[in-house]
Design a protein around this motif. Structure first.
Motif, mmCIF file in Angstrom:
data_model
loop_
_atom_site.group_PDB
_atom_site.id
_atom_site.type_symbol
_atom_site.label_atom_id
_atom_site.label_comp_id
_atom_site.label_asym_id
_atom_site.label_seq_id
_atom_site.Cartn_x
_atom_site.Cartn_y
_atom_site.Cartn_z
ATOM 1 N N ARG A 175 38.877 46.181 29.455
ATOM 2 C CA ARG A 175 39.291 45.093 29.453
ATOM 3 C C ARG A 175 39.889 44.128 30.339
ATOM 4 N N LEU A 176 39.295 44.641 31.389
ATOM 5 C CA LEU A 176 39.829 44.028 32.899
ATOM 6 C C LEU A 176 39.625 42.285 33.100
ATOM 7 N N ALA A 177 38.389 41.920 32.758
ATOM 8 C CA ALA A 177 38.169 40.406 32.660
ATOM 9 C C ALA A 177 39.226 39.970 31.693
ATOM 10 N N GLU A 178 39.575 40.426 30.675
ATOM 11 C CA GLU A 178 40.869 39.509 29.800
ATOM 12 C C GLU A 178 42.278 39.581 30.381
ATOM 13 N N ILE A 179 42.378 40.724 31.191
ATOM 14 C CA ILE A 179 43.668 40.848 31.926
ATOM 15 C C ILE A 179 43.755 39.781 33.009
ATOM 16 N N GLU A 180 42.470 39.693 33.540
ATOM 17 C CA GLU A 180 42.469 38.875 34.812
ATOM 18 C C GLU A 180 42.447 37.486 34.497
ATOM 19 N N GLN A 181 41.964 37.100 33.153
ATOM 20 C CA GLN A 181 41.980 35.726 32.698
ATOM 21 C C GLN A 181 43.455 35.387 32.537
ATOM 22 N N LEU A 182 44.293 36.227 32.171
ATOM 23 C CA LEU A 182 45.670 35.748 31.913
ATOM 24 C C LEU A 182 46.708 36.014 33.235
ATOM 25 N N GLY A 183 45.624 35.901 34.275
ATOM 26 C CA GLY A 183 46.533 35.826 35.526
ATOM 27 C C GLY A 183 47.133 37.149 36.451
ATOM 28 N N ALA A 184 46.660 38.207 35.656
ATOM 29 C CA ALA A 184 47.140 39.410 36.195
ATOM 30 C C ALA A 184 46.213 40.269 36.892
ATOM 31 N N ARG A 185 46.575 41.283 37.369
ATOM 32 C CA ARG A 185 45.662 42.210 38.363
ATOM 33 C C ARG A 185 45.834 43.729 37.846
ATOM 34 N N VAL A 186 45.044 44.385 37.783
ATOM 35 C CA VAL A 186 45.381 45.999 37.440
ATOM 36 C C VAL A 186 45.456 46.991 38.726
ATOM 37 N N ALA A 187 46.159 47.619 39.115
ATOM 38 C CA ALA A 187 46.286 48.532 39.930
ATOM 39 C C ALA A 187 46.812 50.031 39.281
ATOM 40 N N ALA A 188 46.243 51.004 39.716
ATOM 41 C CA ALA A 188 46.208 52.303 39.178
ATOM 42 C C ALA A 188 47.139 53.158 40.346
ATOM 43 N N ILE A 189 47.914 53.836 40.115
ATOM 44 C CA ILE A 189 48.268 54.866 40.917
ATOM 45 C C ILE A 189 48.191 56.241 40.543
ATOM 46 N N GLY A 190 47.300 57.016 41.474
ATOM 47 C CA GLY A 190 47.297 58.201 40.905
ATOM 48 C C GLY A 190 48.026 59.227 41.912
ATOM 49 N N ASN A 191 48.337 60.398 41.880
ATOM 50 C CA ASN A 191 48.903 61.411 42.354
ATOM 51 C C ASN A 191 48.042 62.436 43.496
ATOM 52 N N GLY A 192 46.795 62.057 43.522
ATOM 53 C CA GLY A 192 45.976 63.017 44.472
ATOM 54 C C GLY A 192 45.959 62.560 45.813
ATOM 55 N N VAL B 162 53.804 46.593 32.799
ATOM 56 C CA VAL B 162 53.415 45.172 33.197
ATOM 57 C C VAL B 162 54.494 44.608 33.916
ATOM 58 N N ILE B 163 54.263 43.979 35.265
ATOM 59 C CA ILE B 163 55.366 43.679 36.005
ATOM 60 C C ILE B 163 54.954 42.365 36.586
ATOM 61 N N ALA B 164 56.067 41.402 36.373
ATOM 62 C CA ALA B 164 55.799 40.061 36.866
ATOM 63 C C ALA B 164 55.843 40.069 38.222
ATOM 64 N N ALA B 165 55.359 38.881 38.815
ATOM 65 C CA ALA B 165 55.293 38.707 40.370
ATOM 66 C C ALA B 165 56.757 38.808 41.050
ATOM 67 N N GLY B 166 57.617 38.365 40.174
ATOM 68 C CA GLY B 166 59.018 38.467 40.861
ATOM 69 C C GLY B 166 59.502 39.758 40.804
ATOM 70 N N GLY B 167 58.966 40.769 40.142
ATOM 71 C CA GLY B 167 59.536 42.014 39.823
ATOM 72 C C GLY B 167 60.051 42.246 38.338
ATOM 73 N N SER C 271 51.719 41.234 26.178
ATOM 74 C CA SER C 271 52.893 41.027 27.320
ATOM 75 C C SER C 271 52.736 39.928 28.218
ATOM 76 N N LEU C 272 51.412 39.757 28.595
ATOM 77 C CA LEU C 272 50.888 38.775 29.545
ATOM 78 C C LEU C 272 50.889 37.273 28.865
ATOM 79 N N ARG C 273 50.816 37.265 27.650
ATOM 80 C CA ARG C 273 50.710 36.065 26.992
ATOM 81 C C ARG C 273 52.339 35.356 26.740
ATOM 82 N N PRO C 274 52.338 34.203 27.357
ATOM 83 C CA PRO C 274 53.709 33.635 27.466
ATOM 84 C C PRO C 274 54.318 33.660 26.156
ATOM 85 N N SER C 275 53.772 33.420 24.994
ATOM 86 C CA SER C 275 54.296 33.010 23.727
ATOM 87 C C SER C 275 54.714 34.392 23.085
#
Length: 138
Positions: free
Chosen positions: A13-30, A101-106, A129-133
Motif C-alpha cells: 500500500r506504499l504508493a497509496e500512502i505516499e499519494q496522501l503525502g506521507a512516508r513510511v518508516a519502520a523501526i526494528g530492534n535488531g 501516523v504522526i503529522a509533520a508537526g508531531g 487517518s491521512l485523509r483530511p476529511s
C-alpha cells in the motif's frame, strides 16, 4: 513472521500512502546489519531504522509479550498460509510492534499497539487517518 507480514502489507500500500503525502518508516530492534538483511531479503521499499535498546518502543508504549495463546497461534497460522515463514528471530522476540501516523508537526493522528503477535494495525486505518476529511481517533 509477523514483522514480515506487516512489512508486506505496508509495501503493498506504499504508493497509496505516499499519494496522501506521507512516508513510511519502520523501526526494528535488531542491529543495522539485521535491518539491511531484512530490507534486501523482503524487498522493503521504505526506510527501516534500528533501535536495539528499544527506547522508541518504550516511548511509544508498545507492548512486550510472549503471545503463545490461541489468538497468537491462529494469527501465526494465517501468516504462514500467506507465505510469511518464521526465520531465525532477530532482535527482541518478545517486543510487539505497532503503527503510528504522526503529522509533520508531531501531532499523533492515529495509533495502534500490537497487543500480541499478529495483532497488526489495519493499513486502511492508516490511510483513513491521512485523509483530511476523516475523523481521527487514537
Amino acid at each position: 513472521m509477523f514483522c514480515r507480514e506487516q512489512a508486506a502489507r505496508l509495501n503493498a500500500r506504499l504508493a497509496e500512502i505516499e499519494q496522501l503525502g506521507a512516508r513510511v518508516a519502520a523501526i526494528g530492534n535488531g542491529t543495522p546489519a539485521m535491518a539491511t538483511d531484512f530490507i534486501e531479503q523482503f524487498d522493503i521499499r521504505f526506510e527501516v531504522l534500528t533501535d536495539p535498546q528499544r527506547i522508541s518502543y518504550r516511548a511509544a508504549g508498545l507492548n512486550r509479550s510472549l503471545g503463545l495463546d490461541p489468538r497468537g497461534l491462529y494469527a501465526a497460522w494465517g501468516a504462514l498460509r500467506a507465505g510469511h515463514i518464521q526465520g531465525r528471530t532477530k532482535g527482541d522476540p518478545f517486543q510487539q510492534g505497532g503503527l503510528m501516523v504522526i503529522a509533520a508537526g508531531g501531532e499523533l493522528l492515529w495509533r495502534h499497539s500490537d497487543g500480541r503477535p499478529g495483532n497488526h494495525g489495519d493499513v486502511d486505518r492508516v490511510l483513513d487517518s491521512l485523509r483530511p476529511s476523516t475523523a481521527r481517533a487514537t
